[in-house]
Structures are given as structure tokens and as C-alpha cells.
Design an enzyme around this catalytic site. Structure first.
Site, PDB file in Angstrom:
ATOM      1  N   GLU A 276      56.179  33.765 -20.966  1.00  0.00           N
ATOM      2  CA  GLU A 276      56.296  32.921 -19.763  1.00  0.00           C
ATOM      3  C   GLU A 276      55.482  31.625 -19.838  1.00  0.00           C
ATOM      4  OE1 GLU A 276      55.510  35.716 -16.632  1.00  0.00           O
ATOM      5  OE2 GLU A 276      57.445  36.709 -16.919  1.00  0.00           O
TER       6      GLU A 276
ATOM      7  N   LYS B 206      59.548  45.242 -11.998  1.00  0.00           N
ATOM      8  CA  LYS B 206      59.106  44.626 -13.258  1.00  0.00           C
ATOM      9  C   LYS B 206      57.776  45.234 -13.704  1.00  0.00           C
ATOM     10  CE  LYS B 206      57.752  40.163 -15.249  1.00  0.00           C
ATOM     11  NZ  LYS B 206      57.727  38.701 -15.047  1.00  0.00           N
TER      12      LYS B 206
END
Length: 309
Positions: free
Chosen positions: A149, A72
Site C-alpha cells: 500500500e 480484511k
């Protein structure tokens, strides 16, 4: 749910990924084929076969040159990872994990899954966001929306349903990254006022402290040849994570591993571990102060602190 199939929510993490669905008026975590709600963000090549999730992560200690995690961090970067005789871009690796999550969700829900809402760090730039969407497409998913997020954390806690205007801080310490966000809610709208963090700080760094302690403790027994051994490092890393998880709930943990057909074991107390972690904990402080300063919101004006990770 859409006309073509179900839409799922996916949190693509540096260390673990998770999937959920909203049905019957509530959020339901979707387990993978092993019955776990967390799927390690890991890919491994076994001959000509691709393994993902826990099956891949378990090969990290035995087949380090054929296994990769933490990709990621490379999203949106022109980077190639070589696993055995195959090469992958970060999007392709992420796409493989997303594809397995899609398959597990379809098996659990009993119908096709065609679309997804996917989370991304608030600091992700346009290139990183496009790479995340591309990973979804490679997995056979139409990414309906990308959600920051911290915003996803606020939604999960139901903070958007409050009547009054409010500000709060999301403290997200993941496996590989640390993010602090100041969010403001007014009229049901969530706005990220400031974000700070360290994308090279997370649970893995706390594991590394335990790896270092184990190396120091057994240095003379392991011998000089063990210093550069990747297989030993991966075994220590695995043992360190087990010990760290135990220390979250117990005053003492055992760090045990096998190397060269010999068993090693040491005890670590929570107090010892906390002393070792002092430097890392100090590093968590700066992004909190920076995000408060950038947002212009005083700490005593925060309605809540949400802990994620």
C-alpha cells in the site's frame, strides 16, 4: 491492457475499497454502479441473496447478525463468519466485494476485466498475501501482482518519477488500520525501508469516541435495556461517522439518531472532539517514531510526508 481484457488496480481497504484504470496516459478512478468511487467493504445476506458495498453496509444497523465488515483484518486466518444460515471464510467475503467491483468496472468500461493489481499492507505476511490472491481468484480475477500500500501511494503521487534519490514517509490512517512506512527511491526503484503501525487503530476508533459521548449524553433517556442492544449501537455508529465527516470541514456537527420511535440529537464542536481524541492521537505518534528509528533515517532527511486514508 492485456490481450484477454483490461487490467484494473484495486485498493482493498478494511472499510472501503476503490478501483482505478490507467488509460490515455493517466489514472482514472472507476465508479461503481451508484456512481461512487468508494465501495464499502461490506457483505450482507438478505434471505438467499448476497448484498455487497453500500447496500450491505446500510443493513448493518438493521440486520447486524446478517452483515459483516472489517474482514480484511482476518485475511490469512482460519476463521468462519456466520451470516444467517451461510458461513464464509475471510477470502470468500473479500472475494464477494472484489466480484462486485469487477462487475461494476466491466459495466463502466464496456469490456471484460480479467486481471488486477491489488494492494496489501506492507506488513502482510505470505499467508495473508496468498489469501488476498485467492480472494481475487474467487472473484474471477487473475491477480497479476500484489503491491504494498505505501508503494501504491508513492506511485499515485508520482514520487517515483523524481530524478534524485529521496526518502519520504507515508502516513496511512484508514478506517480500521494505521500504517506508517518509510520509503526510499533511487533510480526509479521504490523500496520500503521500514514499516510500523497498529492494525487495531483507525477511523472506526474515532467514531467510537463519539458513540461513547452520545451514550453518556442520553444514558438516562435510553434506559438500561439499550446498553446491550446491537441495533442501537449500529445506529449510533452510523450517526457518529456522519458527524465525524462533518467535523473534518465544519467547527460543529450534529449527531442525530432514532431509537424506539424517538429522535435524539446533540451538538459536538471540533474542539470537543479534538479533546476527546487526544489519547488516539498520542497512539499515532509511536509508530511514526518506531519507523524512523528502524529505517535509520532522521526526520529532517525526509523529502515529504504523504497523507493517505
Amino acid at each position: 491492457q492485456t490481450g484477454a481484457g483490461l487490467i484494473i488496480g484495486i485498493d482493498v481497504g478494511t472499510t472501503n475499497s476503490a478501483c482505478a484504470i490507467y488509460r490515455n496516459g493517466e489514472v482514472e478512478m472507476v465508479p461503481n454502479s451508484l456512481g461512487h468511487v468508494l465501495t464499502p467493504s461490506a457483505v450482507s445476506i438478505d434471505g438467499d441473496r448476497v448484498k455487497t458495498g453500500l447496500a450491505a453496509r446500510e443493513r448493518q444497523s438493521t440486520h447486524p447478525d446478517h452483515t459483516v465488515t472489517a474482514f480484511k483484518r482476518l485475511m490469512g486466518v482460519n476463521h468462519t463468519t456466520r451470516l444467517g444460515k451461510f458461513s464464509f471464510s475471510p477470502e470468500e467475503l473479500s472475494g464477494l466485494v472484489l466480484r462486485s467491483i469487477k462487475a461494476d468496472a466491466e459495466a463502466y468500461l464496456g469490456e471484460p476485466v480479467t486481471e488486477a493489481v491489488v494492494t496489501v499492507p506492507a506488513y502482510f505476511n505470505d499467508k495473508q498475501r496468498k489469501a488476498t490472491k485467492r480472494a481475487g481468484e474467487l472473484a474471477g480475477l487473475k491477480v497479476e501482482r500484489l503491491i504494498n500500500e505505501p508503494t501504491a501511494a508513492a506511485l499515485a503521487y508520482g514520487l517515483h518519477q523524481r530524478d534524485q534519490e529521496t526518502q519520504f514517509l507515508v502516513f496511512d490512517l484508514g478506517g480500521g488500520t494505521f500504517d506508517v512506512s518509510i520509503l526510499e527511491i533511487f533510480s526509479g526503484v521504490i523500496e520500503v525501508r521500514a514499516t510500523a503501525g497498529d492494525n487495531r487503530l483507525g477511523g472506526e476508533d474515532f467514531n467510537e469516541l463519539l458513540v461513547r459521548l452520545a451514550r453518556q449524553r442520553f444514558e438516562s433517556q435510553l434506559g438500561p435495556a439499550a446498553k446491550g442492544a446491537n441495533t442501537l449501537y449500529q445506529r449510533l455508529r452510523e450517526a457518529a461517522e456522519r458527524a465525524r465527516r462533518t467535523l473534518s470541514e465544519a467547527p460543529m456537527a450534529k449527531l442525530a439518531f432514532v431509537w424506539d420511535d424517538k429522535s435524539y440529537e446533540m451538538e459536538i464542536t471540533a474542539e470537543q472532539f479534538e479533546t476527546e481524541c487526544a489519547g488516539l492521537i498520542a497512539n499515532l505518534r509511536d509508530p511514526v517514531l518506531r519507523s524512523l528509528r528502524d529505517s535509520g533515517i532522521a526526520a529532517d532527511k525526509l523529502a515529504e510526508i504523504v497523507l493517505v486514508g
